[in-house]
Motif scaffolding. Structure first.
Motif, mmCIF file in Angstrom:
data_model
loop_
_atom_site.group_PDB
_atom_site.id
_atom_site.type_symbol
_atom_site.label_atom_id
_atom_site.label_comp_id
_atom_site.label_asym_id
_atom_site.label_seq_id
_atom_site.Cartn_x
_atom_site.Cartn_y
_atom_site.Cartn_z
ATOM 1 N N LEU A 209 -0.292 4.114 -0.008
ATOM 2 C CA LEU A 209 0.605 3.567 -1.032
ATOM 3 C C LEU A 209 2.023 4.007 -0.712
ATOM 4 C CD1 LEU A 209 -2.099 3.537 -2.679
ATOM 5 C CD2 LEU A 209 -0.793 4.306 -4.622
ATOM 6 N N ARG A 210 2.970 3.129 -0.865
ATOM 7 C CA ARG A 210 4.371 3.542 -0.765
ATOM 8 C C ARG A 210 4.994 3.283 -2.133
ATOM 9 N NH1 ARG A 210 8.728 3.396 2.860
ATOM 10 N NH2 ARG A 210 7.400 4.500 4.326
ATOM 11 N N VAL A 211 5.492 4.357 -2.736
ATOM 12 C CA VAL A 211 6.162 4.199 -4.036
ATOM 13 C C VAL A 211 7.645 4.519 -3.862
ATOM 14 C CG1 VAL A 211 4.138 4.671 -5.506
ATOM 15 C CG2 VAL A 211 5.537 6.571 -4.700
ATOM 16 N N SER A 212 8.435 4.166 -4.867
ATOM 17 C CA SER A 212 9.874 4.399 -4.776
ATOM 18 C C SER A 212 10.161 5.902 -4.724
ATOM 19 C CB SER A 212 10.589 3.742 -5.953
ATOM 20 O OG SER A 212 9.967 4.128 -7.160
ATOM 21 N N ARG A 213 11.311 6.238 -4.181
ATOM 22 C CA ARG A 213 11.638 7.635 -3.945
ATOM 23 C C ARG A 213 12.091 8.344 -5.228
ATOM 24 N NH1 ARG A 213 16.067 7.514 0.439
ATOM 25 N NH2 ARG A 213 16.502 9.594 -0.287
ATOM 26 N N ARG A 219 8.354 2.519 -8.864
ATOM 27 C CA ARG A 219 7.830 1.207 -8.470
ATOM 28 C C ARG A 219 6.817 1.395 -7.364
ATOM 29 N NH1 ARG A 219 11.180 -3.010 -6.182
ATOM 30 N NH2 ARG A 219 12.581 -1.364 -5.480
ATOM 31 N N LEU A 220 5.799 0.547 -7.346
ATOM 32 C CA LEU A 220 4.916 0.506 -6.187
ATOM 33 C C LEU A 220 5.558 -0.463 -5.204
ATOM 34 C CD1 LEU A 220 2.251 1.145 -4.704
ATOM 35 C CD2 LEU A 220 1.210 -0.748 -5.947
ATOM 36 N N LEU A 221 5.891 0.028 -4.013
ATOM 37 C CA LEU A 221 6.608 -0.817 -3.050
ATOM 38 C C LEU A 221 5.650 -1.515 -2.097
ATOM 39 C CD1 LEU A 221 9.447 1.708 -2.148
ATOM 40 C CD2 LEU A 221 9.565 -0.191 -3.756
ATOM 41 N N ARG A 222 4.584 -0.795 -1.734
ATOM 42 C CA ARG A 222 3.681 -1.374 -0.745
ATOM 43 C C ARG A 222 2.314 -0.745 -0.894
ATOM 44 N NH1 ARG A 222 6.068 0.117 4.335
ATOM 45 N NH2 ARG A 222 4.470 1.706 4.539
ATOM 46 N N PRO A 227 -2.590 -6.192 -0.250
ATOM 47 C CA PRO A 227 -1.270 -6.783 -0.045
ATOM 48 C C PRO A 227 -0.566 -7.216 -1.334
ATOM 49 C CG PRO A 227 -2.894 -7.747 1.438
ATOM 50 C CD PRO A 227 -3.642 -6.861 0.505
ATOM 51 N N ASP A 228 -1.340 -7.690 -2.343
ATOM 52 C CA ASP A 228 -0.643 -8.138 -3.560
ATOM 53 C C ASP A 228 -0.548 -7.024 -4.600
ATOM 54 O OD1 ASP A 228 -3.161 -8.004 -4.563
ATOM 55 O OD2 ASP A 228 -3.042 -9.877 -5.670
ATOM 56 N N GLY A 229 -0.834 -5.787 -4.193
ATOM 57 C CA GLY A 229 -0.802 -4.663 -5.135
ATOM 58 C C GLY A 229 0.496 -4.556 -5.916
ATOM 59 N N PRO A 230 1.652 -4.504 -5.235
ATOM 60 C CA PRO A 230 2.916 -4.318 -5.963
ATOM 61 C C PRO A 230 3.171 -5.401 -7.007
ATOM 62 C CG PRO A 230 3.243 -3.944 -3.638
ATOM 63 C CD PRO A 230 1.838 -4.454 -3.784
ATOM 64 N N ARG A 231 2.707 -6.603 -6.770
ATOM 65 C CA ARG A 231 2.932 -7.707 -7.711
ATOM 66 C C ARG A 231 2.233 -7.449 -9.049
ATOM 67 N NH1 ARG A 231 0.269 -12.492 -8.748
ATOM 68 N NH2 ARG A 231 -1.400 -11.906 -7.349
ATOM 69 N N ARG A 232 1.128 -6.731 -8.992
ATOM 70 C CA ARG A 232 0.338 -6.538 -10.209
ATOM 71 C C ARG A 232 0.614 -5.215 -10.918
ATOM 72 N NH1 ARG A 232 -5.655 -7.065 -8.803
ATOM 73 N NH2 ARG A 232 -5.852 -6.679 -11.025
#
Ligand code: COA
Length: 288
Positions: A209-213, A219-222, A227-232
């Motif tokens: 998981l990549r989240v904002s710093r 935010r979940l960035l990636r 692949p559609d994780g951040p959208r949800r």
């Protein structure tokens, strides 16, 4: 306009979906008699298995508070609110607690966390827009270790490597020494909140998981494997008070269209009065 005209659908036309999340903060109760009557036999066995008194108190307080809040909505005393915490990996009762058998047609989503002197219960549901949309919620609070101003203790090296990717580790390493522990725990709580919202817990590798710093809006960035994780996922920072860091994540349903406009409304409250009220009355009378 032709039927194939893709510009026809405008995201502004989707009704706004409002997800309301009530976040209740409490200190662990010191008297077990205040929460034991609310626990069922499975919960009682888990409670009794904890070696340390403070672990028992955090567990019991979180369960009591969750049951008081859900029971208040459903018109049930806390002892009649059932939480199914069956782990989806192993079947033991240490997984995500899900309210079952409530008379409401749409039981809210629930998440619990505890650390140090903090117990937190998050209760979320859609209150406007796509009302039938089932959301799930994840909350996480972590206490900063007393020596946090000295930087990251070497004992955390393994945890750091397992939970943060190279870029995230670099960002934490570049923070002033006194902020590194808090920076790491900001990443940790953001990732754990996401994994609790999805119900995976720590069975999923946090590094993917990549989240904002730290310092940026959560935010979940990636997410490499979804692949559609951040959208949800929608996230919020919480205010657990000095010495703690906390985050919250809400998972939207799979069919959440790209155009969904979601307003996540967070209401943070102290549960002190709810628990004090409960302590003064026989539990069976605490209805509604
Ligand atoms: C859930 C987990 C993330 C908790 O992390 P933690 O920082 O130690 O503890 P927290 O206080 O923040 O959260 C614990 C709460 O998360 C909730 N929880 C447990 N599993 C969960 C899951 N898969 N999804 C969402 N929430 C979960 C529970 O309410 C738990 O508290 P409770 O047992 O007192 O009710 C972590 O312990 C975990 O993933 N455990 C499952 C993995 C595991 O142990 N696997 C091996 C056996 S199958």
């Amino acid at each position: 306009m032709r039927a194939t005209d893709t510009t026809f659908w405008n995201s502004d036309w989707y009704p706004e979906t409002v997800v309301e999340c009530h976040v209740w903060w409490a200190a662990p109760l010191t008297d077990p008699h205040a929460y034991l009557p609310a626990l069922d036999t499975t919960e009682r066995a888990r409670h009794d298995a904890y070696q340390r008194e403070e672990d028992r108190a955090r567990f019991g307080t979180a369960r009591l508070l969750a049951k008081l809040l859900l029971g208040r909505e459903a018109g049930l005393p806390p002892a009649e609110v059932e939480l199914d915490a069956t782990c989806r990996e192993c079947g033991r009762p240490h997984g995500r607690p899900v309210p079952v058998g409530l008379p409401a047609t749409r039981p809210p989503a629930l998440s619990l966390s505890h650390s140090g002197d903090r117990v937190v219960v998050a209760v979320a549901r859609t209150v406007q827009g796509a009302l039938s949309a089932e959301v799930t919620v994840g909350v996480d609070v972590e206490r900063l270790p007393p020596e946090h101003a000295l930087g990251l203790p070497p004992t955390l090296d393994g945890v750091l490597a397992a939970s943060l990717d190279e870029e995230e580790r670099r960002i934490v390493g570049e923070l002033p020494e006194a902020d590194r522990c808090a920076g790491f725990l900001t990443y940790w709580t953001r990732k754990e909140a996401v994994l609790k919202a999805t119900g995976e817990g720590l069975t999923a590798p946090m590094r993917r998981l990549r989240v904002s710093r730290p310092g940026d809006r959560p935010r979940l960035l990636r997410r490499e494997d979804v692949p559609d994780g951040p959208r949800r996922i929608r996230m919020a920072e919480l205010r657990p008070g000095p010495g703690y860091t906390a985050a919250l994540a809400v998972l939207l349903p799979e069919d959440a269209a790209d155009g969904w406009r979601v307003d996540l409304r967070i209401v943070e409250r102290s549960a002190e009065r709810v628990l004090a009220y409960a302590a003064q009355r026989p539990m069976a009378t605490l209805v509604g």
